[in-house]
Structures are given as structure tokens and as C-alpha cells.
Design an enzyme around this catalytic site. Structure first.
Site, PDB file in Angstrom:
ATOM      1  N   GLY A  62      -2.400  46.810  10.050  1.00 39.05           N
ATOM      2  CA  GLY A  62      -1.667  45.674   9.490  1.00 39.05           C
ATOM      3  C   GLY A  62      -2.319  44.342   9.751  1.00 39.05           C
ATOM      4  O   GLY A  62      -2.064  43.369   9.040  1.00 39.05           O
ATOM      5  N   LYS A  65      -5.798  44.135   6.842  1.00 38.88           N
ATOM      6  CA  LYS A  65      -5.355  45.041   5.767  1.00 38.88           C
ATOM      7  C   LYS A  65      -6.481  45.404   4.813  1.00 38.88           C
ATOM      8  O   LYS A  65      -6.453  46.458   4.189  1.00 38.88           O
ATOM      9  CB  LYS A  65      -4.207  44.396   4.996  1.00 38.88           C
ATOM     10  CG  LYS A  65      -2.945  44.279   5.837  1.00 38.88           C
ATOM     11  CD  LYS A  65      -1.741  43.909   5.023  1.00 38.88           C
ATOM     12  CE  LYS A  65      -0.559  43.575   5.903  1.00 38.88           C
ATOM     13  NZ  LYS A  65       0.368  44.675   6.097  1.00 38.88           N
ATOM     14  N   SER A 186       6.678  52.233   6.846  1.00 43.25           N
ATOM     15  CA  SER A 186       6.868  50.787   6.746  1.00 43.25           C
ATOM     16  C   SER A 186       8.286  50.520   6.250  1.00 43.25           C
ATOM     17  O   SER A 186       8.751  51.158   5.308  1.00 43.25           O
ATOM     18  CB  SER A 186       5.872  50.169   5.769  1.00 43.25           C
ATOM     19  OG  SER A 186       6.298  48.842   5.481  1.00 43.25           O
ATOM     20  N   ASN A 188       9.136  47.861   4.777  1.00 43.17           N
ATOM     21  CA  ASN A 188       9.081  46.796   3.771  1.00 43.17           C
ATOM     22  C   ASN A 188       8.691  47.261   2.373  1.00 43.17           C
ATOM     23  O   ASN A 188       8.489  46.442   1.483  1.00 43.17           O
ATOM     24  CB  ASN A 188       8.123  45.694   4.240  1.00 43.17           C
ATOM     25  CG  ASN A 188       8.573  45.120   5.569  1.00 43.17           C
ATOM     26  OD1 ASN A 188       9.745  44.810   5.745  1.00 43.17           O
ATOM     27  ND2 ASN A 188       7.649  45.010   6.523  1.00 43.17           N
ATOM     28  N   LYS A 228       2.087  58.336  10.468  1.00 46.82           N
ATOM     29  CA  LYS A 228       2.743  57.276  11.258  1.00 46.82           C
ATOM     30  C   LYS A 228       4.236  57.248  10.965  1.00 46.82           C
ATOM     31  O   LYS A 228       4.647  57.156   9.803  1.00 46.82           O
ATOM     32  CB  LYS A 228       2.106  55.919  10.923  1.00 46.82           C
ATOM     33  CG  LYS A 228       2.660  54.779  11.777  1.00 46.82           C
ATOM     34  CD  LYS A 228       1.758  53.578  11.728  1.00 46.82           C
ATOM     35  CE  LYS A 228       2.284  52.414  12.526  1.00 46.82           C
ATOM     36  NZ  LYS A 228       1.391  51.268  12.482  1.00 46.82           N
ATOM     37  N   THR A 256       5.049  54.142  17.248  1.00 50.87           N
ATOM     38  CA  THR A 256       5.831  54.012  16.041  1.00 50.87           C
ATOM     39  C   THR A 256       5.433  52.749  15.253  1.00 50.87           C
ATOM     40  O   THR A 256       4.739  51.880  15.775  1.00 50.87           O
ATOM     41  CB  THR A 256       7.339  53.841  16.381  1.00 50.87           C
ATOM     42  OG1 THR A 256       7.502  52.583  17.049  1.00 50.87           O
ATOM     43  CG2 THR A 256       7.874  54.951  17.189  1.00 50.87           C
ATOM     44  N   ASN A 257       6.014  52.665  14.076  1.00 47.48           N
ATOM     45  CA  ASN A 257       5.939  51.450  13.269  1.00 47.48           C
ATOM     46  C   ASN A 257       6.966  50.424  13.794  1.00 47.48           C
ATOM     47  O   ASN A 257       7.528  50.625  14.877  1.00 47.48           O
ATOM     48  CB  ASN A 257       6.231  51.822  11.797  1.00 47.48           C
ATOM     49  CG  ASN A 257       5.425  50.969  10.834  1.00 47.48           C
ATOM     50  OD1 ASN A 257       5.418  49.744  10.962  1.00 47.48           O
ATOM     51  ND2 ASN A 257       4.752  51.602   9.901  1.00 47.48           N
ATOM     52  N   GLY A 309       5.379  47.679  21.246  1.00 49.45           N
ATOM     53  CA  GLY A 309       5.869  46.892  22.371  1.00 49.45           C
ATOM     54  C   GLY A 309       4.952  46.779  23.560  1.00 49.45           C
ATOM     55  O   GLY A 309       5.358  46.263  24.608  1.00 49.45           O
ATOM     56  N   TYR A 330      -0.567  45.625  18.562  1.00 53.46           N
ATOM     57  CA  TYR A 330      -0.655  44.589  17.529  1.00 53.46           C
ATOM     58  C   TYR A 330      -0.088  43.281  18.097  1.00 53.46           C
ATOM     59  O   TYR A 330      -0.821  42.361  18.456  1.00 53.46           O
ATOM     60  CB  TYR A 330       0.098  45.024  16.260  1.00 53.46           C
ATOM     61  CG  TYR A 330      -0.103  44.089  15.080  1.00 53.46           C
ATOM     62  CD1 TYR A 330       0.041  42.709  15.203  1.00 53.46           C
ATOM     63  CD2 TYR A 330      -0.432  44.581  13.830  1.00 53.46           C
ATOM     64  CE1 TYR A 330      -0.153  41.855  14.127  1.00 53.46           C
ATOM     65  CE2 TYR A 330      -0.629  43.727  12.742  1.00 53.46           C
ATOM     66  CZ  TYR A 330      -0.484  42.371  12.896  1.00 53.46           C
ATOM     67  OH  TYR A 330      -0.678  41.531  11.838  1.00 53.46           O
TER      68      TYR A 330
HETATM   69  C1  LIG Z   1       2.466  41.374  10.699  1.00 53.65           C
HETATM   70  C2  LIG Z   1       2.458  42.871  10.840  1.00 53.65           C
HETATM   71  C3  LIG Z   1       1.983  43.641   9.794  1.00 53.65           C
HETATM   72  C4  LIG Z   1       1.965  45.042   9.912  1.00 53.65           C
HETATM   73  N1  LIG Z   1       1.470  45.788   8.894  1.00 53.65           N
HETATM   74  C5  LIG Z   1       1.383  47.131   9.025  1.00 53.65           C
HETATM   75  C6  LIG Z   1       0.796  47.917   8.005  1.00 53.65           C
HETATM   76  O1  LIG Z   1       0.321  47.413   6.997  1.00 53.65           O
HETATM   77  N2  LIG Z   1       0.754  49.271   8.199  1.00 53.65           N
HETATM   78  C7  LIG Z   1       1.250  49.876   9.328  1.00 53.65           C
HETATM   79  O2  LIG Z   1       1.166  51.091   9.455  1.00 53.65           O
HETATM   80  N3  LIG Z   1       1.796  49.137  10.318  1.00 53.65           N
HETATM   81  C8  LIG Z   1       1.870  47.795  10.197  1.00 53.65           C
HETATM   82  N4  LIG Z   1       2.410  47.054  11.197  1.00 53.65           N
HETATM   83  C9  LIG Z   1       2.993  47.743  12.381  1.00 53.65           C
HETATM   84  C10 LIG Z   1       2.012  47.813  13.548  1.00 53.65           C
HETATM   85  O3  LIG Z   1       0.883  48.545  13.210  1.00 53.65           O
HETATM   86  C11 LIG Z   1       2.703  48.443  14.778  1.00 53.65           C
HETATM   87  O4  LIG Z   1       3.033  49.784  14.457  1.00 53.65           O
HETATM   88  C12 LIG Z   1       3.982  47.725  15.178  1.00 53.65           C
HETATM   89  O5  LIG Z   1       3.819  46.334  15.062  1.00 53.65           O
HETATM   90  C13 LIG Z   1       4.395  48.046  16.617  1.00 53.65           C
HETATM   91  O6  LIG Z   1       3.397  47.672  17.539  1.00 53.65           O
HETATM   92  P1  LIG Z   1       3.414  46.288  18.381  1.00 53.65           P
HETATM   93  O7  LIG Z   1       4.760  46.183  19.019  1.00 53.65           O
HETATM   94  O8  LIG Z   1       2.263  46.412  19.334  1.00 53.65           O
HETATM   95  O9  LIG Z   1       3.207  45.197  17.384  1.00 53.65           O
HETATM   96  C14 LIG Z   1       2.456  45.666  11.097  1.00 53.65           C
HETATM   97  C15 LIG Z   1       2.930  44.862  12.142  1.00 53.65           C
HETATM   98  C16 LIG Z   1       2.939  43.484  12.031  1.00 53.65           C
HETATM   99  C17 LIG Z   1       3.459  42.654  13.182  1.00 53.65           C
END
Ligand SMILES: Cc1cc2nc3c(=O)[nH]c(=O)nc-3n(C[C@H](O)[C@H](O)[C@H](O)COP(=O)(O)O)c2cc1C
Length: 351
Positions: A62, A65, A186, A188, A228, A256-257, A309, A330
Site C-alpha cells: 500500500g 502501489k 481491503s 475500501n 491476505k 492482517t489488513n 499494529g 506500514y
Molecule cells: C495508507 C494505507 C494504504 C494501504 N494500502 C494497502 C493496499 O493497497 N493493499 C494491502 O494489501 N494493504 C494495504 N494497506 C494495509 C497495510 O498493508 C497493513 O496490512 C495494515 O496497515 C496494517 O499494518 P500496520 O498497522 O503496520 O499499518 C494499507 C494501509 C495504509 C495505512
């Protein structure tokens, strides 16, 4: 130094700064100076899905992209970088604003909606990267940063035809990825998460496995498939998904997502009402609960990549202790910068 930089960057719109920071990082990397700001990557090789990762800490999907920034991101200390989510056709994603920082919670809400330039452009970017040129046809080379490519469906594609989008993307990216992630979680893309359930999931997985077999024979190279999943699943749903992943012999699961839920403990209550997926520190427990239930349901027969997290080395360790083979970050990277990567990689190396 990063906390000062963050204070400055956080004065501006989140999405503008996202694009600006990545462009700056790539520019500094072309000057050769990025190494001055970032510690050398921790060397702690681990083999998962038959791939040797230089360390167990990856960048989650993400952030990049369109795979424009592989060269810079692979210099940040990660053992692997996952690009995408990419869809067959370019699409603009949701209306802006669609990215919100919940600063007091060290969290983000996003409803980007798979904004991306399409799979052909992503593949062009991979081919043009120095990372790819140095990868020498993906022959195992000690210490090479591993590349995952995360694929999804276009918003306009009806859910019943979703498999076609995944097959198109898989065909296009197969020769340019170390592993491929099937994103069915996702929040969204309307309806996407329905693909996580029932016979529909089994059908999707079988068709993807058949394609993998065909492509691996044609290209003489096996590229593992990871799926995922969302954190918004109960134990029965996790068990059902695990059974279907085992039956289809999927190579790995990413858990997880982002979550649709909003913990009552969030400090930024007003921003918490924004629609989209929540990520960062507040989802650690939820995501780790899903990880533990998944590891149990899979009976450790399929490796799990944990994400959700992680904001400290202790959080990364907690994921490994819960049964994960690798971790991804992320939101923690946005809040803490590259030091978090080396902190996590070091603690996992020494555990
Ligand atoms: C701005 C943003 C965009 C993201 N876009 C994607 C995406 O395109 N595909 C995907 O599988 N996960 C996407 N994610 C999810 C992250 O890959 C990750 O699974 C999620 O944020 C949990 O991890 P974190 O708490 O370390 O951020 C996105 C997360 C954020 C914050």
C-alpha cells in the site's frame, strides 16, 4: 532526527506528504546519500515459502502501489518489500481526502480504494529498477531484498468476475515477483471481503493454484502465493478460511489488513468517524488475536506473515511468539521511521 522531520512533515496534508516523502527518498537514493541517513540492513536470513529473506522484517503493501520506489525502499533495512495493491486497469481510487492521521493514537485511517496506475505500468517500473537489473533473473543471490507484488480487482469489475482480474494480474507480474499476494481483504473496495468466505473462496484459490502450476511449468520458476486476510473475522470464519487455504495448498497467509472497527480507546474520536480501514498501534491486539487463531487453525502447516499494529521491537517479537514466520510494518514506519526496521530485525535476529 526522524521525530523532528516527522513533526515538520505532519504539518501538511497526509497524502501530499506521502507522495512527496517517497519522491524525496527516491531522489536522495539516486545521489547515493540515502545510506548516510539509514543504518545498514541487519543480516539475519530466514527461509519461508522456499525463499531466503535477508531478514524477517518487511514493508507492508500500500505504500508503493506502483512500484516506483523499490530502489529506495529496499535500501531502508527491510528484508522484503511488498508493492501494490495493483489492479489490471489503472483506476483513480476514492475521492480525496482519503488518508487521515490519528496522531495521538499513532494510527491512520485510509479509504484510498486501490488508486493505482495498472499492472502494466507496475511491471514497467519493476523492470526499470536497479533492484531488478541487479537481481539477475531472480537467481538466488545472498542478501537480495525480496519483492512481493500484491494484486487485487478493479472496482468496476463485478464480484462474480473477480477471479479474472486476479488471473490477469498474476499472469503479468509472475516473472517479476519473488512472491505474489492475493488481496481479498481491503475494506475500501465494495464487496471485496466477501471473497474470503465459503465456496467462492475455494473456487478462487483453485483457479489461482491452477494458474500458478501452468506459469511455473512455462517459466521453470515457482512463485509462491500468499493470501491476505482481514482482522474483522471471528474464530469460526478464521477456521473456515484456514481449511480452504490448506485444501488449496496456498503457500502463505498474511494477517492482517486494516480494520473496519474502531476501538473505544481511540483518543482521536472525531477522526475515528471517518470511513475506511484503521491501522497502527490500536489494531495490534485485534490483529494478533486473528494471527493466533489462524496459526492454531492452520496447525502450523502454512507460514503466516504478521502485520498490524507493530510499533516497537517488542510488538514484532510478540507476533513471532504468536507463531508468525515474518512480520510487515506500514503505519509504524510512518510514525517511527527506519529505526523501527533495524530495531525489529535486531530483536528477531537475537531471539
Ligand atoms: C495508507 C494505507 C494504504 C494501504 N494500502 C494497502 C493496499 O493497497 N493493499 C494491502 O494489501 N494493504 C494495504 N494497506 C494495509 C497495510 O498493508 C497493513 O496490512 C495494515 O496497515 C496494517 O499494518 P500496520 O498497522 O503496520 O499499518 C494499507 C494501509 C495504509 C495505512
Amino acid at each position: 532526527m526522524y521525530s523532528l522531520l516527522r513533526k515538520f512533515l505532519f504539518l501538511f496534508d497526509a497524502e501530499v506528504i506521502h507522495v512527496f516523502s517517497l519522491n524525496m527518498m527516491s531522489f536522495i537514493n539516486t545521489t547515493g546519500l540515502l545510506k548516510l541517513f539509514i543504518k545498514k540492513r541487519i543480516d539475519a536470513p530466514v527461509t519461508v515459502m522456499g525463499i531466503t529473506f535477508p531478514n524477517a522484517v518487511g514493508l507492508a503493501a500500500g505504500m508503493d502501489k506502483n512500484a516506483r520506489h523499490i530502489d529506495a525502499l529496499s535500501q531502508c533495512g527491510f528484508g522484503f518489500v511488498e508493492v501494490g495493491t495493483v489492479t489490471p486497469l489503472p483506476q483513480p481510487g476514492n475521492d480525496k481526502p482519503r488518508l487521515f492521521r490519528l496522531q495521538a493514537d499513532h494510527a491512520i485511517i485510509n479509504r484510498m480504494g486501490f488508486n493505482n496506475e495498472g499492472v502494466d505500468t507496475l511491471v514497467d517500473h519493476v523492470k526499470q529498477s536497479n533492484w531488478y537489473k541487479r537481481s539477475n533473473g531472480f537467481k538466488q543471490k545472498h542478501g537480495r531484498c525480496i519483492l512481493g507484488i500484491n494484486i487485487g480487482k478493479n472496482k468496476a469489475t463485478p464480484l462474480e468476475n473477480a477471479v479474472d482480474d486476479y488471473l490477469i494480474c498474476m499472469q503479468q507480474v509472475y516473472n517479476y515477483a519473488d512472491y505474489i499476494t492475493i488481496n481479498i481483504s481491503s475494506p475500501n473496495t465494495p464487496g471485496l471481503r466477501k471473497l474470503q468466505h465459503g465456496e467462492g473462496l475455494s473456487d478462487l484459490l483453485i483457479q489461482l493454484k491452477n494458474k500458478q502450476t501452468e506459469l511455473s511449468q512455462k517459466n521453470q520458476r515457482y512463485v509462491p502465493l500468499a493470501v491476505k486476510i482481514a482482522p474483522d473475522l471471528d474464530e469460526a470464519e478464521i477456521k473456515d478460511i484456514a481449511d480452504r487455504l490448506l485444501a488449496a495448498e496456498i503457500d502463505a497467509v498474511i494477517a492482517t489488513n486494516t480494520t473496519n472497527s474502531r476501538p473505544s480507546s481511540l483518543l482521536c474520536q472525531q477522526l475515528a468517524t471517518e470511513a475506511g480501514g484503521l491501522s497502527g498501534q490500536p489494531i495490534l491486539d485485534l490483529s494478533t488475536r486473528v494471527l493466533k487463531q489462524l496459526v492454531k487453525a492452520l496447525d502450523s502447516k502454512i507460514p503466516v506473515i504478521a502485520v498490524g499494529g507493530i510499533a516497537s521491537a517488542a510488538d514484532a517479537m510478540e507476533k513471532i511468539n504468536a507463531g508468525a514466520s515474518l512480520v510487515q510494518i506500514y503505519t509504524g514506519f510512518i510514525y517511527s521511521g527506519p529505526k523501527l526496521i533495524s530495531d525489529c530485525a535486531l530483536v528477531l535476529k537475537n531471539h
